[in-house]
Write an enzyme that holds these catalytic residues in place. Structure first.
Site, short mmCIF file in Angstrom:
data_model
loop_
_atom_site.label_atom_id
_atom_site.label_comp_id
_atom_site.label_asym_id
_atom_site.label_seq_id
_atom_site.Cartn_x
_atom_site.Cartn_y
_atom_site.Cartn_z
N HIS A 135 0.80 -1.23 0.00
CA HIS A 135 0.00 0.00 0.00
C HIS A 135 0.83 1.28 0.00
O HIS A 135 0.29 2.37 0.06
CB HIS A 135 -0.95 0.01 1.19
N1 UDP Z 1 -1.93 -5.68 9.66
C1 UDP Z 1 -3.15 -6.19 10.03
N2 UDP Z 1 -4.07 -6.55 9.06
C2 UDP Z 1 -3.80 -6.43 7.74
C3 UDP Z 1 -2.52 -5.92 7.36
C4 UDP Z 1 -1.61 -5.54 8.33
O1 UDP Z 1 -3.43 -6.36 11.23
O2 UDP Z 1 -4.66 -6.76 6.92
C5 UDP Z 1 -0.98 -5.25 10.72
C6 UDP Z 1 0.37 -5.91 10.70
O3 UDP Z 1 0.39 -7.08 11.50
C7 UDP Z 1 1.27 -4.82 11.29
C8 UDP Z 1 0.60 -3.55 10.87
O4 UDP Z 1 -0.72 -3.88 10.49
O5 UDP Z 1 1.25 -4.87 12.71
C9 UDP Z 1 1.35 -2.92 9.71
O6 UDP Z 1 0.63 -1.86 9.25
P1 UDP Z 1 0.96 -1.08 7.90
O7 UDP Z 1 1.53 -2.02 6.91
O8 UDP Z 1 -0.29 -0.36 7.55
O9 UDP Z 1 2.00 0.02 8.35
P2 UDP Z 1 3.59 0.15 8.37
O10 UDP Z 1 4.11 -0.87 9.34
O11 UDP Z 1 4.08 -0.02 6.99
O12 UDP Z 1 3.83 1.54 8.86
#
Ligand code: UDP
Length: 370
Positions: A207
């Site tokens: 995303h």
């Molecule tokens: N996550 C979730 N459901 C989903 C996709 C991701 O619970 O369908 C959780 C994942 O386990 C992690 C977090 O969301 O803890 C990551 O979020 P994201 O990828 O939006 O953010 P980033 O870590 O890239 O800032």
């Protein structure tokens, strides 16, 4: 005296990574409030996380919503100013690199409150990523920098941040994973719901604007994962973030048949899939760490990572959004041994953070379930 704390959060990774600290505050009888900026605002992207992680509802919801960076951040700054005026916190805690963390940091650092940054010192060295600027600015404004690893602490020192402000604590993601993985095995029926049974499968999340805002890159990423799935007979589950769904529709992309698109998952279901998958394809920050902690090989479709420790231990390989690069990276990471030692700490980061902030953690300490 135990400090009065305010936690500022606004997106799902912040909820996941602050949850162990907030729950520890409850056990240590700390006086605190939680401010949700509303940066992510849907039930699926945040409401379910408060339930899964057994957190109290936020004390404030600023309902800022999406918008361009300037408007969104400006709105948060104005509203957080009012909240901090009312709450008079001694310490404001922010996590990571979002606009919510930046807004909380900037407002706190101009008041008589100490700013604590959880997950300090991460750098992708890619200033085109909005998150990179937020990381740097928060670190340089903060009084307490909680670095997850020695490498992150070293980076802060090279930027001339005084040593007395830096504490290596481990990453609270390890606390979160270890506290919830067993619960996920017991409570989540996601494997049956998705008809996955015992057969091998892969998981995909994508995303980041750098991948999904460009039709050629997004197409290359989907085709690469699709080709790997076909070649290796590995069905792929893709919980699609709303911003990616919007782009798939706008660019009229054909998602390969081997990729099953589903709604974003709650944390326990997602953790279950991450722990059972044969390989995970992602551009997320948190997913790179969680797969490393869980022993699941990961391919990160990005040019750089602010989590280089995952590359060093061999849990993660970077790929370009092209079929050849993705297929090669997946083969490489799956060929390796997945008995690496996770570099993000022992699952007691939350206690160390609270102790540094002057909280008596004797009621918190204890074994972390594995
Ligand atoms: N996550 C979730 N459901 C989903 C996709 C991701 O619970 O369908 C959780 C994942 O386990 C992690 C977090 O969301 O803890 C990551 O979020 P994201 O990828 O939006 O953010 P980033 O870590 O890239 O800032």
């Amino acid at each position: 005296m135990t400090p009065r704390m305010v936690f500022v959060l606004g997106t799902r990774p912040e909820i996941v990574k602050l949850a162990p600290i907030i729950r520890a505050c409850d056990r240590a009888a700390v006086d605190y409030s939680v401010v949700h900026t509303g940066q992510h605002y849907s039930e699926r992207l945040d409401g379910v996380f408060f339930d899964d992680l057994e957190l109290p509802a936020p004390d404030y919801n600023l309902e800022v919503g999406s918008g361009d960076h300037a408007a969104q951040t400006g709105e948060m700054v104005a509203r957080l100013g009012e909240v901090f005026e009312r709450e008079s916190p001694d310490v404001v805690v922010v996590q990571g690199d979002t606009n919510s963390a930046f807004a909380g940091g900037i407002v706190a650092s101009k008041r008589d409150a100490e700013l604590a940054h959880v997950e300090a010192g991460l750098r992708s060295f890619d200033r085109d990523m909005p998150e990179e600027l937020n990381r740097v600015l928060i670190d340089h404004a903060a009084e307490h920098l909680f670095a997850p690893t020695d490498e992150a602490a070293d980076q802060l020192r090279t930027e001339a941040i005084p040593d007395r402000r830096i504490e290596v604590t481990g990453n609270t993601v390890v606390d979160a994973v270890r506290q919830h993985v067993q619960l996920a095995r017991e409570k989540s029926d996601v494997l049956a719901e998705l008809d996955l049974g015992e057969a091998p499968f892969a998981l995909l999340t994508a995303h980041r604007p750098g991948n999904v805002d460009d039709p050629e890159r997004f197409r290359g990423l989907l085709d690469g994962v699709g080709q790997y799935a076909d070649d290796r007979e590995l069905p792929v589950v893709y919980p699609v973030h709303p911003r990616s769904r919007e782009k798939i529709d706008a660019f009229e992309l054909d998602v390969p048949d081997a990729i099953a698109c589903i709604e974003p998952l709650n944390f326990l279901d997602f953790l279950r899939l991450e722990s059972e998958a044969d390989v995970v394809f992602t551009d997320s920050g948190g997913v790179q760490e969680e797969t490393c902690v869980l022993g699941t090989p990961c391919v990160t479709v990005r040019e750089s990572t602010e989590r280089p420790e995952t590359l060093t231990v061999g849990s993660n390989v970077l790929a370009e959004p092209t079929p050849k690069s993705i297929v090669d990276a997946a083969d490489e990471v799956r060929r390796g041994r997945n008995d690496w030692e996770p570099p993000f700490g022992d699952g007691h980061a939350a206690e160390r953070i609270l102790e540094t902030l002057g909280v008596d953690v004797s009621a918190v300490s204890g074994e972390v379930p594995v």
